[in-house]
Structure formats: C-alpha cells, structure tokens
Write a protein that holds these residues in place. Structure first.
Motif: not given
Length: 133
Positions: A65-80, A93-99
């Motif tokens: 988990p990371l102490p700083q804010e983290v952005l996770v961007l993901w494709g809705e139809h990611d086949q990989i 990644l923890g409470a500071n992760a935004r997906l």
C-alpha cells in the motif's frame, strides 16, 4: 505475450485493443522488426515478469500500500489483464488508490480514447480548487 513473428504480433495487437484496428494492413516486415525490437532484449526476465503478473497466486500477490494518492486507469474491455485484476490492484495499493475504468477501451486506453484518458489523468493531477465561499 512475447511475440516472435508478425502473425503473433498481430494477435497481440488484436488483444490489446477493444475496437478493431487495421493491423492486417501493416506489412509483415514492420511487425517482425517491431517484435524483434520490443521483445528480444532480456526475454527471460520478461517471461518471469509476465508469469508473475498473469499466473501469480493471489495470496502471494505482493503490492505494498502506498501513502500517497494513486490513480489506476484501466480499460473496461482489457483482454490482457481483465478488469477483475484492476480491483485487486487498487485494493492492494490501499485506501489512497483511485480506480477509474475507461469505458469502451481495452489494454491501450491511452490510444483508444486519449481524450477520456487525458481528462482522467488531468483531473487526478490538477484537481479543481476548493472554493472558500
């Protein structure tokens, strides 16, 4: 995941995009050279990395988990890397992760919908100022 021929490179590119691309019109020599350039250096390390990411035991999935804010961007139809993995990564990644799931995109959302991708990224990096009224 580590193509060594133009045909396998086409297949990987087909998997990477949600919407059809015209890779069938790309000359084979271009795809061959691209595969050679991208996938021949440190091939054994790349194989181990892919095994760990795609076949890894979820109980052994090590992500601190990371102490700083983290952005996770993901494709809705990611086949990989299927969308279920996005939720697991964000949780690890923890409470500071935004997906943020980018609709109608695959593994390459930055190319398939660069406008939405950039908007999500800029909203994360440059949040709206708090009004003090």
């Amino acid at each position: 995941m580590l193509p060594s021929s133009p045909e396998r490179m086409r297949r990987l590119l087909d998997l990477a995009y949600h919407r059809p691309r015209r890779f069938s019109f790309t000359p084979s020599f271009v795809l061959r050279d691209l595969a050679q350039y991208l996938y021949t250096d440190r091939i054994e390390e790349k194989k181990e990395l892919i095994k760990g990411i795609t076949l890894g035991d979820i109980d052994k999935f090590q992500l601190t988990p990371l102490p700083q804010e983290v952005l996770v961007l993901w494709g809705e139809h990611d086949q990989i890397f299927p969308i279920e993995k996005a939720f697991k990564v964000a949780r690890k990644l923890g409470a500071n992760a935004r997906l943020e799931i980018l609709k109608n995109t695959g593994h390459m959302p930055q190319e398939e919908d660069s406008k939405k991708f950039n908007e999500a990224l800029l909203n994360f990096l440059l949040p709206a100022p708090n009004s003090s009224l």
